[in-house]
Write an enzyme that holds these catalytic residues in place. Structure first.
Site, PDB file in Angstrom:
ATOM      1  N   SER A  46      37.087  52.725  35.115  1.00 15.40           N
ATOM      2  CA  SER A  46      37.634  51.396  34.819  1.00 15.40           C
ATOM      3  C   SER A  46      38.946  51.607  34.081  1.00 15.40           C
ATOM      4  O   SER A  46      38.975  51.833  32.877  1.00 15.40           O
ATOM      5  CB  SER A  46      36.641  50.617  33.944  1.00 15.40           C
ATOM      6  OG  SER A  46      37.171  49.378  33.563  1.00 15.40           O
ATOM      7  N   HIS A 160      30.582  50.812  36.179  1.00 16.63           N
ATOM      8  CA  HIS A 160      29.833  52.003  35.784  1.00 16.63           C
ATOM      9  C   HIS A 160      28.423  52.046  36.359  1.00 16.63           C
ATOM     10  O   HIS A 160      27.671  52.972  36.064  1.00 16.63           O
ATOM     11  CB  HIS A 160      29.755  52.086  34.257  1.00 16.63           C
ATOM     12  CG  HIS A 160      31.066  52.366  33.608  1.00 16.63           C
ATOM     13  ND1 HIS A 160      31.260  52.262  32.255  1.00 16.63           N
ATOM     14  CD2 HIS A 160      32.260  52.737  34.131  1.00 16.63           C
ATOM     15  CE1 HIS A 160      32.516  52.565  31.968  1.00 16.63           C
ATOM     16  NE2 HIS A 160      33.138  52.850  33.097  1.00 16.63           N
ATOM     17  N   GLN A 168      30.240  45.313  31.710  1.00 18.58           N
ATOM     18  CA  GLN A 168      30.202  46.758  31.946  1.00 18.58           C
ATOM     19  C   GLN A 168      29.348  47.538  30.951  1.00 18.58           C
ATOM     20  O   GLN A 168      28.686  48.502  31.326  1.00 18.58           O
ATOM     21  CB  GLN A 168      31.635  47.298  31.919  1.00 18.58           C
ATOM     22  CG  GLN A 168      31.770  48.749  32.338  1.00 18.58           C
ATOM     23  CD  GLN A 168      33.209  49.063  32.678  1.00 18.58           C
ATOM     24  OE1 GLN A 168      33.666  48.778  33.784  1.00 18.58           O
ATOM     25  NE2 GLN A 168      33.937  49.643  31.746  1.00 18.58           N
ATOM     26  N   GLU A 169      29.380  47.163  29.665  1.00 17.75           N
ATOM     27  CA  GLU A 169      28.691  47.969  28.659  1.00 17.75           C
ATOM     28  C   GLU A 169      27.992  47.088  27.626  1.00 17.75           C
ATOM     29  O   GLU A 169      28.566  46.109  27.134  1.00 17.75           O
ATOM     30  CB  GLU A 169      29.683  48.891  27.917  1.00 17.75           C
ATOM     31  CG  GLU A 169      30.418  49.872  28.804  1.00 17.75           C
ATOM     32  CD  GLU A 169      31.431  50.709  28.029  1.00 17.75           C
ATOM     33  OE1 GLU A 169      31.373  50.717  26.780  1.00 17.75           O
ATOM     34  OE2 GLU A 169      32.276  51.329  28.676  1.00 17.75           O
ATOM     35  N   GLU A 210      27.794  56.416  32.242  1.00 20.11           N
ATOM     36  CA  GLU A 210      27.902  56.830  30.846  1.00 20.11           C
ATOM     37  C   GLU A 210      26.548  57.049  30.182  1.00 20.11           C
ATOM     38  O   GLU A 210      26.437  57.083  28.956  1.00 20.11           O
ATOM     39  CB  GLU A 210      28.748  55.818  30.075  1.00 20.11           C
ATOM     40  CG  GLU A 210      30.173  55.762  30.616  1.00 20.11           C
ATOM     41  CD  GLU A 210      31.080  54.820  29.852  1.00 20.11           C
ATOM     42  OE1 GLU A 210      30.586  54.075  28.982  1.00 20.11           O
ATOM     43  OE2 GLU A 210      32.296  54.841  30.127  1.00 20.11           O
ATOM     44  N   ASP A 246      31.161  45.367  26.048  1.00 23.54           N
ATOM     45  CA  ASP A 246      32.441  45.548  26.734  1.00 23.54           C
ATOM     46  C   ASP A 246      32.324  44.881  28.099  1.00 23.54           C
ATOM     47  O   ASP A 246      31.898  45.516  29.061  1.00 23.54           O
ATOM     48  CB  ASP A 246      32.773  47.037  26.886  1.00 23.54           C
ATOM     49  CG  ASP A 246      34.019  47.277  27.744  1.00 23.54           C
ATOM     50  OD1 ASP A 246      34.760  46.311  28.006  1.00 23.54           O
ATOM     51  OD2 ASP A 246      34.237  48.437  28.148  1.00 23.54           O
ATOM     52  N   GLU A 288      34.777  43.838  23.522  1.00 21.28           N
ATOM     53  CA  GLU A 288      35.934  44.576  24.051  1.00 21.28           C
ATOM     54  C   GLU A 288      36.334  44.023  25.414  1.00 21.28           C
ATOM     55  O   GLU A 288      35.469  43.754  26.254  1.00 21.28           O
ATOM     56  CB  GLU A 288      35.559  46.059  24.173  1.00 21.28           C
ATOM     57  CG  GLU A 288      36.613  46.951  24.796  1.00 21.28           C
ATOM     58  CD  GLU A 288      36.080  48.349  25.079  1.00 21.28           C
ATOM     59  OE1 GLU A 288      36.533  48.967  26.061  1.00 21.28           O
ATOM     60  OE2 GLU A 288      35.198  48.817  24.329  1.00 21.28           O
ATOM     61  N   ASP A 315      41.420  47.059  25.205  1.00 28.27           N
ATOM     62  CA  ASP A 315      41.429  48.369  25.869  1.00 28.27           C
ATOM     63  C   ASP A 315      42.463  48.351  26.987  1.00 28.27           C
ATOM     64  O   ASP A 315      43.591  48.806  26.817  1.00 28.27           O
ATOM     65  CB  ASP A 315      40.038  48.698  26.397  1.00 28.27           C
ATOM     66  CG  ASP A 315      40.005  49.998  27.205  1.00 28.27           C
ATOM     67  OD1 ASP A 315      40.940  50.814  27.088  1.00 28.27           O
ATOM     68  OD2 ASP A 315      39.034  50.204  27.966  1.00 28.27           O
ATOM     69  N   LYS A 340      42.150  55.840  23.472  1.00 28.16           N
ATOM     70  CA  LYS A 340      41.806  56.865  24.458  1.00 28.16           C
ATOM     71  C   LYS A 340      43.023  57.764  24.650  1.00 28.16           C
ATOM     72  O   LYS A 340      44.070  57.290  25.108  1.00 28.16           O
ATOM     73  CB  LYS A 340      41.431  56.223  25.797  1.00 28.16           C
ATOM     74  CG  LYS A 340      40.194  55.336  25.764  1.00 28.16           C
ATOM     75  CD  LYS A 340      40.026  54.623  27.101  1.00 28.16           C
ATOM     76  CE  LYS A 340      38.759  53.791  27.167  1.00 28.16           C
ATOM     77  NZ  LYS A 340      38.687  52.998  28.424  1.00 28.16           N
ATOM     78  N   SER A 367      37.443  56.267  21.869  1.00 28.50           N
ATOM     79  CA  SER A 367      36.568  56.157  23.036  1.00 28.50           C
ATOM     80  C   SER A 367      36.660  57.349  23.979  1.00 28.50           C
ATOM     81  O   SER A 367      37.711  57.963  24.148  1.00 28.50           O
ATOM     82  CB  SER A 367      36.921  54.883  23.823  1.00 28.50           C
ATOM     83  OG  SER A 367      36.162  54.779  25.013  1.00 28.50           O
ATOM     84  N   HIS A 368      35.541  57.619  24.611  1.00 25.98           N
ATOM     85  CA  HIS A 368      35.435  58.550  25.735  1.00 25.98           C
ATOM     86  C   HIS A 368      35.910  57.851  27.006  1.00 25.98           C
ATOM     87  O   HIS A 368      36.403  56.726  26.977  1.00 25.98           O
ATOM     88  CB  HIS A 368      33.984  58.989  25.889  1.00 25.98           C
ATOM     89  CG  HIS A 368      33.068  57.846  26.246  1.00 25.98           C
ATOM     90  ND1 HIS A 368      31.874  58.007  26.902  1.00 25.98           N
ATOM     91  CD2 HIS A 368      33.171  56.492  26.044  1.00 25.98           C
ATOM     92  CE1 HIS A 368      31.286  56.841  27.080  1.00 25.98           C
ATOM     93  NE2 HIS A 368      32.059  55.897  26.569  1.00 25.98           N
ATOM     94  N   ARG A 369      35.695  58.509  28.167  1.00 27.57           N
ATOM     95  CA  ARG A 369      35.906  57.891  29.475  1.00 27.57           C
ATOM     96  C   ARG A 369      34.637  58.059  30.304  1.00 27.57           C
ATOM     97  O   ARG A 369      33.757  58.858  29.961  1.00 27.57           O
ATOM     98  CB  ARG A 369      37.086  58.537  30.226  1.00 27.57           C
ATOM     99  CG  ARG A 369      38.433  58.502  29.526  1.00 27.57           C
ATOM    100  CD  ARG A 369      38.884  57.123  29.076  1.00 27.57           C
ATOM    101  NE  ARG A 369      39.027  56.130  30.125  1.00 27.57           N
ATOM    102  CZ  ARG A 369      40.198  55.757  30.664  1.00 27.57           C
ATOM    103  NH1 ARG A 369      41.329  56.308  30.239  1.00 27.57           N
ATOM    104  NH2 ARG A 369      40.243  54.814  31.583  1.00 27.57           N
ATOM    105  N   SER A 370      34.564  57.355  31.413  1.00 25.66           N
ATOM    106  CA  SER A 370      33.357  57.468  32.253  1.00 25.66           C
ATOM    107  C   SER A 370      33.236  58.852  32.869  1.00 25.66           C
ATOM    108  O   SER A 370      32.133  59.358  33.075  1.00 25.66           O
ATOM    109  CB  SER A 370      33.368  56.398  33.343  1.00 25.66           C
ATOM    110  OG  SER A 370      34.520  56.514  34.149  1.00 25.66           O
ATOM    111  N   LYS A 391      32.907  55.298  20.484  1.00 29.30           N
ATOM    112  CA  LYS A 391      31.913  55.125  21.547  1.00 29.30           C
ATOM    113  C   LYS A 391      32.028  56.317  22.481  1.00 29.30           C
ATOM    114  O   LYS A 391      33.127  56.723  22.866  1.00 29.30           O
ATOM    115  CB  LYS A 391      32.077  53.794  22.275  1.00 29.30           C
ATOM    116  CG  LYS A 391      33.326  53.595  23.097  1.00 29.30           C
ATOM    117  CD  LYS A 391      33.189  52.293  23.902  1.00 29.30           C
ATOM    118  CE  LYS A 391      34.321  52.126  24.891  1.00 29.30           C
ATOM    119  NZ  LYS A 391      34.104  50.976  25.800  1.00 29.30           N
TER     120      LYS A 391
END
Length: 422
Positions: A46, A160, A168-169, A210, A246, A288, A315, A340, A367-370, A391
């Site tokens: 994303s 995701h 999404q989250e 994730e 999110d 988010e 984001d 990120k 933040s991480h990524r997928s 996250k």
């Protein structure tokens, strides 16, 4: 912290797989003292339209997603530049990388190549300074290190997951516990409680990108009910554990100021009402990307309604860009920014993004990524920059847990560090 030039003897790069099974790039820098410092670039599914651009091969292999051209660029042009200079700072090195690329979005050499080099170089600078990476980052950013509140993504939808969930989250945020160790334990216990509930209700406990569960949900309310029940069943209260969401609204934006949620068409004012209703019914503390990256009116409406009670995180809106963050603060789009490293492309620009947010009284969440690897750079980044929030997916899957385990290691190493929100 001692000042010493960084001299790089050699540069190696290779194509490796990320957590989604697609290629990414890993870079290793060997210094004159023989030490080796490596990093691997994450990749997002994303992604915002204004992010720095990855370089992909566009060939037959890996459905065009190979990164051999990025590898060749690192071992060619970038290596020639890095090994020919004694580098005095990460900013000088990052500026040189951007000049070598000469595009505004790193599309020639690839943001995936540049960010891997920048992260590896940061580890090398910490090494020659004789300090852990998080301590070096604290010095670079003028920050007081802080152990962050982890946001565990335990239910997945949107881009995701293969379900009909628009958002999404759905994340657990242990804001009311006293330590990093307790936060990770809480996340793990609720995750496994949720796993049992998902299995019983849906007959399966398959995972999204994730590590969160991705059952056949179609409504955010269904997801929130599941999550709230798991928090209580695991023995915790909503004072201990809040919920963060999110929506990633780019994914359900219809392009004309309206959105499709649960099969219904909502204009931006109706979507504000929808979110406000969720805030009234559930212990949600952070939202988010509640609106699309270019729906500025929607962001302003939401800010006006709830900014004094709810964290609103940009984001795709900001893509870790200091200029966009500054603009968002001035125009009151949000009160927080997601961070990120690969969105902006270099570590020093990431530091600038955090500094810009702070200057404008905005919070940050690292933040991480997928598409992730076992690289734990963001764990050191969040502690060293002291922003207080991270996250990194669910408390499961090796590439997600690696970050949480790194936080636990830092917490054991530094027992005097405070835990919590900034």
């Amino acid at each position: 912290m001692p000042s010493q030039a960084l001299t790089i003897r050699s540069v190696e790069a290779e194509q490796v797989l990320d957590s989604r099974g697609w290629p990414t790039i890993s870079v290793a820098l060997t210094l004159d003292d023989g030490s080796v410092h490596a990093a691997a670039a994450p990749a997002g599914a994303s992604t915002g339209a204004f992010e720095a651009v990855e370089l992909r091969d566009q060939g037959v292999e890996y459905s065009g997603r190979g990164v051999l051209n990025a590898v060749a660029g690192v071992e060619g042009e970038i290596a020639a530049m890095l090994t020919g200079t004694a580098w005095s700072s990460i900013r000088d090195l990052d500026d040189a990388l951007r000049s070598l690329d000469y595009t505004s979005n790193l599309s020639r050499l690839g943001a995936n190549a540049v960010v891997a080099v920048s992260m590896a170089a940061s580890r090398a600078f910490a090494h020659i300074a004789g300090v852990p990476l998080y301590t070096w980052i604290a010095g670079q950013t003028g920050s007081q290190p802080l152990l962050p509140v982890p946001h565990f993504n335990v239910l997945n939808g949107g881009a995701h997951a293969a379900n009909d969930l628009d958002f999404q989250e759905f994340m657990l945020a242990p804001v009311g516990v006293s330590s990093e160790q307790a936060a990770v334990r809480v996340g793990s216990e609720i995750y496994h409680t949720l796993q049992g509930a998902v299995r019983e209700k849906f007959g399966t406990a398959g995972l999204g990108d994730e590590g969160g569960f991705a059952p056949a949900l179609s409504s955010p309310v269904q997801a929130l009910d599941l999550l709230l029940a798991a928090i209580v069943e695991a023995g915790y209260s909503t004072e201990d554990v809040k919920i963060a969401i999110d929506p990633a609204a780019n994914g359900f934006y219809l392009g004309d100021g309206s959105y499709q949620v649960e099969g219904r068409r909502l204009d931006r004012r109706q979507l504000v009402d929808y979110y406000d209703g969720l805030l009234g019914d559930y212990p949600i503390w952070s939202i988010e990307d509640g609106f699309a990256e270019d729906d500025f009116e929607g962001w302003q409406l939401m800010y006006e309604r709830v900014h004094d009670t709810t964290q609103l995180v940009g984001d795709d809106l900001y893509v870790t860009d200091p200029a966009r963050i500054r603009d968002g603060a001035e125009k009151r789009y949000s009160n927080a920014a997601l961070i990120k490293v690969n969105q902006i492309g270099t570590v020093s620009q990431t530091f600038d993004a955090i500094a810009t947010a702070r200057e404008n009284d905005m919070a940050c969440m690292v933040s991480h990524r997928s598409g992730e690897t076992m690289d734990t750079f963001i764990a050191d980044l969040v502690v060293g920059s002291g922003v207080g929030q991270i996250k990194s997916g669910s408390p499961a899957r090796g590439e997600r847990v690696a970050k949480y385990n790194r936080l636990l290691h830092i917490a054991r190493r530094e027992p005097s560090l405070r835990y919590g929100l900034r």
